[in-house]
Motif scaffolding. Structure first.
Motif, short mmCIF file in Angstrom:
data_model
loop_
_atom_site.label_atom_id
_atom_site.label_comp_id
_atom_site.label_asym_id
_atom_site.label_seq_id
_atom_site.Cartn_x
_atom_site.Cartn_y
_atom_site.Cartn_z
N ALA A 111 0.83 -1.20 0.00
CA ALA A 111 0.00 0.00 0.00
C ALA A 111 0.87 1.26 0.00
CB ALA A 111 -0.93 -0.01 1.21
N ASP A 112 1.94 1.23 0.80
CA ASP A 112 2.86 2.38 0.80
C ASP A 112 3.49 2.58 -0.58
OD1 ASP A 112 2.30 2.80 3.44
OD2 ASP A 112 4.08 1.75 4.19
N GLY A 113 3.82 1.46 -1.24
CA GLY A 113 4.37 1.57 -2.60
C GLY A 113 3.39 2.19 -3.57
N PHE A 114 2.11 1.87 -3.44
CA PHE A 114 1.11 2.48 -4.30
C PHE A 114 0.99 3.98 -4.02
CE2 PHE A 114 -0.63 -1.82 -5.11
CZ PHE A 114 -0.73 -1.73 -6.49
N PHE A 115 1.14 4.38 -2.76
CA PHE A 115 1.11 5.81 -2.44
C PHE A 115 2.29 6.54 -3.07
CE2 PHE A 115 -1.78 4.73 1.14
CZ PHE A 115 -2.76 5.67 0.89
N LEU A 116 3.47 5.91 -3.05
CA LEU A 116 4.64 6.51 -3.70
C LEU A 116 4.42 6.61 -5.21
CD1 LEU A 116 7.55 4.72 -1.78
CD2 LEU A 116 6.74 7.08 -1.49
N ALA A 117 3.83 5.57 -5.80
CA ALA A 117 3.54 5.62 -7.23
C ALA A 117 2.53 6.72 -7.55
CB ALA A 117 3.01 4.26 -7.70
N ALA A 118 1.53 6.89 -6.67
CA ALA A 118 0.54 7.95 -6.88
C ALA A 118 1.21 9.33 -6.79
CB ALA A 118 -0.57 7.83 -5.84
N ASP A 119 2.18 9.49 -5.87
CA ASP A 119 2.91 10.76 -5.79
C ASP A 119 3.67 11.04 -7.09
OD1 ASP A 119 2.02 11.18 -3.23
OD2 ASP A 119 3.78 10.27 -2.27
N ALA A 120 4.34 10.01 -7.62
CA ALA A 120 5.09 10.19 -8.86
C ALA A 120 4.16 10.52 -10.03
CB ALA A 120 5.90 8.94 -9.17
N LEU A 121 3.03 9.84 -10.12
CA LEU A 121 2.09 10.11 -11.20
C LEU A 121 1.47 11.50 -11.05
CD1 LEU A 121 0.30 6.63 -11.39
CD2 LEU A 121 1.83 7.63 -13.09
N GLU A 122 1.23 11.91 -9.83
CA GLU A 122 0.69 13.25 -9.61
C GLU A 122 1.69 14.33 -10.05
OE1 GLU A 122 -1.36 15.87 -6.00
OE2 GLU A 122 -0.60 13.84 -5.63
N ASP A 176 -7.16 -1.98 8.51
CA ASP A 176 -6.31 -0.81 8.26
C ASP A 176 -5.69 -0.86 6.87
OD1 ASP A 176 -4.74 1.60 9.20
OD2 ASP A 176 -3.10 0.20 8.79
N VAL A 177 -5.20 -2.02 6.46
CA VAL A 177 -4.62 -2.16 5.13
C VAL A 177 -5.69 -1.97 4.05
CG1 VAL A 177 -3.50 -3.77 3.55
CG2 VAL A 177 -2.76 -3.66 5.92
N GLN A 178 -6.87 -2.50 4.31
CA GLN A 178 -7.96 -2.33 3.35
C GLN A 178 -8.31 -0.85 3.17
OE1 GLN A 178 -11.47 -4.49 4.45
NE2 GLN A 178 -12.63 -3.85 2.64
N ASP A 179 -8.33 -0.11 4.26
CA ASP A 179 -8.58 1.34 4.17
C ASP A 179 -7.48 2.04 3.38
OD1 ASP A 179 -10.87 1.03 5.65
OD2 ASP A 179 -9.92 1.55 7.57
N SER A 180 -6.24 1.58 3.55
CA SER A 180 -5.13 2.19 2.80
C SER A 180 -5.31 1.97 1.29
CB SER A 180 -3.79 1.60 3.26
OG SER A 180 -3.54 1.90 4.61
N PHE A 181 -5.67 0.77 0.91
CA PHE A 181 -5.90 0.51 -0.52
C PHE A 181 -7.12 1.29 -1.04
CE2 PHE A 181 -3.41 -3.48 0.23
CZ PHE A 181 -2.42 -3.22 -0.71
N THR A 182 -8.11 1.46 -0.20
CA THR A 182 -9.28 2.25 -0.62
C THR A 182 -8.89 3.70 -0.86
OG1 THR A 182 -10.75 0.79 0.64
CG2 THR A 182 -11.59 2.97 0.03
N ARG A 183 -8.07 4.25 0.05
CA ARG A 183 -7.64 5.65 -0.10
C ARG A 183 -6.76 5.85 -1.33
NH1 ARG A 183 -4.31 7.05 3.53
NH2 ARG A 183 -4.23 5.23 4.88
N VAL A 184 -5.83 4.91 -1.57
CA VAL A 184 -4.97 5.07 -2.74
C VAL A 184 -5.77 4.87 -4.02
CG1 VAL A 184 -4.17 2.67 -2.97
CG2 VAL A 184 -2.67 4.52 -3.63
N GLY A 185 -6.81 4.00 -3.97
CA GLY A 185 -7.67 3.84 -5.14
C GLY A 185 -8.45 5.12 -5.44
N SER A 186 -8.93 5.78 -4.40
CA SER A 186 -9.63 7.06 -4.60
C SER A 186 -8.69 8.12 -5.15
CB SER A 186 -10.24 7.53 -3.27
OG SER A 186 -11.16 6.58 -2.77
N ARG A 187 -7.46 8.08 -4.70
CA ARG A 187 -6.48 9.05 -5.20
C ARG A 187 -6.18 8.81 -6.68
NH1 ARG A 187 -0.70 10.29 -2.24
NH2 ARG A 187 -0.02 11.97 -3.64
N LEU A 188 -6.07 7.55 -7.06
CA LEU A 188 -5.83 7.23 -8.47
C LEU A 188 -7.03 7.63 -9.34
CD1 LEU A 188 -4.13 3.73 -8.12
CD2 LEU A 188 -3.02 5.90 -8.64
N ASP A 189 -8.23 7.45 -8.81
CA ASP A 189 -9.41 7.89 -9.54
C ASP A 189 -9.40 9.41 -9.74
OD1 ASP A 189 -10.39 5.34 -9.80
OD2 ASP A 189 -11.62 5.44 -7.98
N GLY A 190 -8.96 10.12 -8.70
CA GLY A 190 -8.85 11.58 -8.83
C GLY A 190 -7.84 11.99 -9.88
N LEU A 191 -6.74 11.24 -9.99
CA LEU A 191 -5.75 11.54 -11.01
C LEU A 191 -6.30 11.29 -12.42
CD1 LEU A 191 -2.46 10.13 -9.42
CD2 LEU A 191 -3.07 12.52 -9.80
#
Length: 209
Positions: free
Chosen positions: A39-50, A111-126
């Protein structure tokens, strides 16, 4: 777990260094750490894509001739793949959470499920931001085209009365007083310059040119 990678996996490398400690001993703890690091790796990827999306937006504003269609669709393709992976990981976390034997494990997987949900919402926003970038590009192109057409229209309006006068003085009538005068040619040029200059000044003042 079965994974195949030529360059290594960030989450697996991080968790491998933690295995054997007091908090990462059992299979459930290792699984939780792997999911959490993923999940942390997906957040880092979302930062790079942003950051790439922000760079595209700035380039669209600064470079009128830049065509962002291809990079935007490439980024949307990457975002679509990342979104599918986060959805699969979130479902896997939910399944593991339902099969957890203790309340502490359920809290961890939730907690991990919430993290994936948040990163999924962030990717949708991108993805929505990329669609907005395409709309912005089309709007800017339309605005620039309108400015070009306005300039061409102003030039045409400036030369319209000059063309009219040149057509009148070019008629082959026998009695035309202007043609017989000594300074008729200079008078015609003076009239052209005066009318063209006044129209150009007026357009400049109104901001149409």
């Amino acid at each position: 777990m079965l994974t195949h990678s030529r360059s290594g996996t960030r989450a697996l490398g991080t968790v491998w260094a933690l295995v054997g400690r007091e908090t990462v001993n059992t299979a459930q703890e290792v699984t939780y750490e792997l999911l959490d690091q993923t999940a942390d790796g997906f957040f880092l990827a979302a930062d790079a894509l942003e950051a790439q999306v922000d760079a595209l937006e700035e380039q669209i504003f600064r470079s009128p001739r830049f065509n962002p269609v291809e990079p935007v669709f490439d980024l949307k393709h990457l975002l679509g793949q990342a979104r599918r992976l986060t959805t699969d990981a979130r479902e896997a976390s939910a399944l593991l959470g339902r099969q957890a034997s203790t309340a502490a494990e359920q809290v961890r997987y939730r907690d991990v499920q919430d993290s994936f949900t948040r990163v999924g919402s962030r990717l949708d926003g991108l993805r929505e931001s990329l669609s907005s970038l395409l709309d912005l590009h089309l709007a800017l192109q339309g605005q620039r085209m309108n400015e070009v057409m306005r300039t061409l229209t102003s030039v045409s309006v400036v030369f319209l009365p000059l063309t009219f006068l040149a057509g009148v003085w070019g008629m082959k009538f026998q009695h035309m007083p202007e043609l017989a005068t000594r300074y008729g040619y200079a008078f015609a040029w003076l009239t052209f310059l005066l009318i063209g200059g006044l129209l150009t000044y007026w357009f400049k003042r109104r901001g149409w040119w």
